[in-house]
Enzyme design. Structure first.
Site, PDB file in Angstrom:
ATOM      1  N   ARG A  38       0.801  -1.217   0.000  1.00  0.00           N
ATOM      2  CA  ARG A  38       0.000   0.000   0.000  1.00  0.00           C
ATOM      3  C   ARG A  38       0.837   1.272   0.000  1.00  0.00           C
ATOM      4  NH1 ARG A  38      -4.345   0.535   4.688  1.00  0.00           N
ATOM      5  NH2 ARG A  38      -4.821  -1.535   3.841  1.00  0.00           N
ATOM      6  N   HIS A  84      -7.972  -4.649  -7.592  1.00  0.00           N
ATOM      7  CA  HIS A  84      -7.767  -3.885  -6.352  1.00  0.00           C
ATOM      8  C   HIS A  84      -9.073  -3.821  -5.570  1.00  0.00           C
ATOM      9  CE1 HIS A  84      -5.052  -1.281  -4.104  1.00  0.00           C
ATOM     10  NE2 HIS A  84      -6.029  -0.393  -3.947  1.00  0.00           N
ATOM     11  N   TYR A 128     -18.401  11.865 -14.263  1.00  0.00           N
ATOM     12  CA  TYR A 128     -18.363  13.040 -15.133  1.00  0.00           C
ATOM     13  C   TYR A 128     -17.058  13.165 -15.911  1.00  0.00           C
ATOM     14  CZ  TYR A 128     -22.337  14.594 -12.331  1.00  0.00           C
ATOM     15  OH  TYR A 128     -23.545  14.681 -11.703  1.00  0.00           O
TER      16      TYR A 128
END
Length: 745
Positions: A38, A84, A128
């Site tokens: 991570r 993931h 968007y």
């Protein structure tokens, strides 16, 4: 199901282990997961798993830099579902950052839509925006389908994902990285690819090169927002040698001449990771709190480029002095800390030097070269095997056609009759009729010769380390050409300069000198009225409040305030609120405790000495220069405890001190008997059986002792022999006509 196999009959097993070991093992598992999967980037491709998976998912979606865009929601959704299994917002935020040219030196994602800005605004929702890979990301993936890196199963075993990307350039240093793991962190600034490639080429030629030499090629970070690095070279060299250090980064500005002697400063580049909107807010706060009195106004005139206009209060100010003051009071100068903590070979966290990071990248490139060469060699061997079969088929074309037409099992017959392999026989059977033309035989022989030559070259390459490094150098030069002058944004953005420290100018010298009248009420509301007004005129105060201090001053003065707790506070007269209203509580300007009353408020006079005393009758002389406080928390000078408080603060004028107690007894003694101290409880001024000290006054004994009687008349006593004595004596009853409140004024 038989009874002995019934799960309901299985007795649960309890595993007992010490709590320390149970917690330790589980926390260690979590820590390793955070470190390896991570927070820390891989030294080879400079990516964390989430970024690597995003790029791989985009590659599977064929989002090339010359192709079309795809909704970000689709990209983050595929990444989450296939590779993931974490929150889609976390994935989208990571992808959006890769598209922000103010955060990433060489963006890996080409975003279409609102992907945030340098003001700190967040990107639009993933539904968007659209995205595709950039040319730089394709360079990271080059050769991925040629067995150049290892693949591993994804989280559910349905698919495979790369453990590392091939990476044709040192992305770790080029784009930098930041992350917080468990017990460790990383913070790597971005650099210029051309400089990194030059350093790699030098390291190939001279494997034992020192970090100091590599700094000649990589002089420092190259931030996407530009700016100017003012860190000394020796500090930069030490940072790259140890992997830890910091860089002072300043904004870039220009001085614009407005004519008639006026000018303004225009900031065109701000330090890395400083949000422009918060920077403007901080500068506005600096103006409001008058921390930099010579700064008059700040405006944000930015459009596509950064343009922050700073207006001076006066045209007589020196621009360098103004900027030097702002560097200390705002984020126009920051210190970027570097901690090159990375995963070596994707497994071991280590703080690496510049050389170690570049070496890890070069070793990775060599592994990629060897694996791609082996992959190509296997392809050539397969093709040569097929070509050999094709040539045999052309030499025996009529017989081959006859076998295919009439035999029930043509492949087995061809393999037996012509000694073909199964691969060759299958290729001949799959051959198209158009390939039987006459010229095809010549082309097959030509291709066979070319592949044979390439195969020999690959064998030579894989057997010679020198040839391998030569090939890697050639690839790096090609990368340098791609990311060099012709590449948009390839030139260095962050410049270097020497930190020319302008001599500090006192605040007083920056302020325009103007007369004011300082007014402070009994409740501690303070204001500065323009001009020197009549001190006897009636002023307005809040209900229940009234006048306490009123004196003439100038904006360049510094004011000293003594609290009943024995702390001195310093305020600039120019920072006081205006006199139009009732002012502001002085406790908002300094950290004076609510239970502490204001003992005195006066103008600071350099080199003067003060007598400070407590209600217990203890005191001493302190140089006024030593009571100046640099912070709003003030400076403790007179130590008091319990019910004792500071009550006297007066300038030492003359050769004697007169003290009077609550018992109406007065004592006069020489100033020389008082010690000069910087801080403490002090010594006994006058001895009291009951009560304590009420007031004190310093005077010249030759001029006599003066006080104001209850009628407001000034009275002077020159014959003081009855009250003259040694310090700490009990004194005698005050002269006839002395005020009953035991105060000299």
């Amino acid at each position: 199901m038989s009874k002995e196999n019934d799960p309901s009959d299985i007795e649960p097993v309890e595993i007992a282990e010490p709590l320390r070991r149970a917690i330790g093992d589980r926390y260690l598992t979590y820590a390793l997961s955070t470190i390896m999967h991570r927070a820390l980037p891989d030294a080879r491709d400079g990516l964390k798993p989430v970024h690597r998976r995003i790029l791989y998912a985009m590659n599977r979606l064929r989002l090339n830099s010359t192709g079309g865009y795809l909704k970000s929601a689709k990209i983050s959704g595929d990444t989450m579902g296939d590779f993931h299994p974490h929150g889609d917002m976390a994935i989208y935020d990571a992808m959006a950052r890769l598209a922000q040219d103010f955060n990433v030196r060489y963006p890996l994602v080409d975003g279409q839509g609102n992907f945030g800005n340098i003001d700190g605004d967040n990107p639009a929702a993933s539904r968007y925006t659209e995205a595709r890979m950039t040319f730089v990301a394709e360079a990271m993936l080059e050769g991925l389908n040629e067995n150049s890196v290892d693949f591993r199963d994804n989280y559910d075993g349905r698919l495979t994902e790369p453990t590392v990307l091939p990476a044709t350039f040192p992305n770790l240093l080029a784009n930098g990285s930041t992350g917080i793991a468990v017990g460790m962190a990383t913070n790597i600034p971005p650099h210029n690819v051309v400089e990194l490639v030059d350093a790699c080429l030098h390291l190939i030629k001279t494997p034992d090169a020192r970090d100091e030499t590599l700094v000649n090629f990589v002089p420092g970070p190259d931030f996407p927002t530009g700016g100017i690095i003012v860190e000394p070279r020796e500090n930069i060299v030490e940072a790259y040698r140890t992997g830890r250090g910091s860089f002072r980064l300043r904004c870039k500005y220009e001085v614009e001449d407005l004519g008639r002697g006026t000018w303004q400063i225009v900031v065109t580049e701000i330090p890395y990771q400083v949000q422009k909107s918060k920077l403007i807010e901080k500068l506005a706060e600096v103006i409001q709190l008058k921390k930099v009195p010579i700064l008059g106004d700040v405006r944000d005139e930015s459009a596509e480029d950064v343009r922050i206009v700073l207006e001076p209060k006066s045209k007589n100010v020196i621009p360098e002095v103004l900027m030097n003051t702002l560097y200390r009071n705002s984020d126009l100068e920051v210190r970027f800390s570097m901690n090159m903590n990375v995963l070596i070979d994707g497994l071991t966290p280590k703080v690496c030097s510049l050389k170690e990071v570049l070496r890890a990248f070069l070793d990775h490139r060599r592994d990629v070269l060897l694996r791609r060469s082996q992959y190509r060699l296997e392809q050539i061997d397969h093709r040569l095997e097929v070509l050999a079969g094709y040539i045999i088929a052309f030499l025996n074309l009529d017989r081959i056609i006859e076998i295919i037409r009439f035999e029930d099992h043509p492949r087995a017959v061809m393999m037996q009759e012509f000694g073909l392999t199964e691969v060759q026989a299958e290729a001949i059977l799959n051959m198209r009729l158009r390939s039987l033309r006459k010229l095809e035989e010549l082309e097959l022989k030509k291709e066979n010769d070319a592949l044979t030559l390439e195969r020999a070259g690959l064998f030579e390459l894989m057997g010679s380390e020198d040839l391998q490094w030569s090939k890697i150098s050639e690839q790096l030069r090609e990368t340098k050409k791609k990311f060099g002058k012709n590449f948009e944004g390839g030139a260095r953005r962050t410049q270097f300069a020497e930190a020319l420290e302008v001599e500090d100018v006192p605040i007083e010298a920056m302020i325009e000198r103007e007369p004011i009248t300082v007014v402070c009420s009994k409740m501690g509301w303070i204001r500065a009225m323009s001009g020197h007004i009549d001190l006897t005129r009636e002023l307005k105060f809040k209900d229940g409040d009234g006048p306490r201090f009123a004196f003439h001053a100038e904006t360049t003065d510094r004011l000293l305030l003594l609290g009943a707790n024995g702390r001195f506070f310093t305020m600039g007269a120019s920072t006081l609120p205006g006199g139009r209203g009732m002012g502001e509580p002085v406790r908002l300007m300094v950290d004076l405790a609510n239970e502490s009353e204001i003992v005195d408020l006066f103008i600071h006079v350099p080199n003067r000495k003060l007598l400070v005393a407590s209600s217990a009758g203890d005191g001493f002389v302190v140089p006024e220069n030593e009571v100046i406080a640099q912070t709003r928390s003030g400076k403790q000078v007179l130590n008091v405890r319990g019910d004792v408080s500071a009550i006297v603060c007066l300038p030492i004028i003359g050769d004697h001190v007169a003290t009077v107690g609550d018992n109406h007894k007065m004592l006069v003694f020489a100033v020389d008997e008082l010690p000069e101290m910087g801080r403490g409880k002090g010594v006994r001024l006058q001895k009291f059986k009951d009560g304590g000290l009420s007031d004190a006054r310093a005077f010249n004994i030759a001029d006599g002792l003066t006080w104001h009687d209850p009628a407001g008349r000034t009275r002077t006593v020159t014959e003081l022999a009855d009250w003259l004595g040694k310090r700490a004596a009990t004194g005698r009853m005050a002269p006839r006509g002395f005020p009953h409140d035991n105060k000299f004024t």
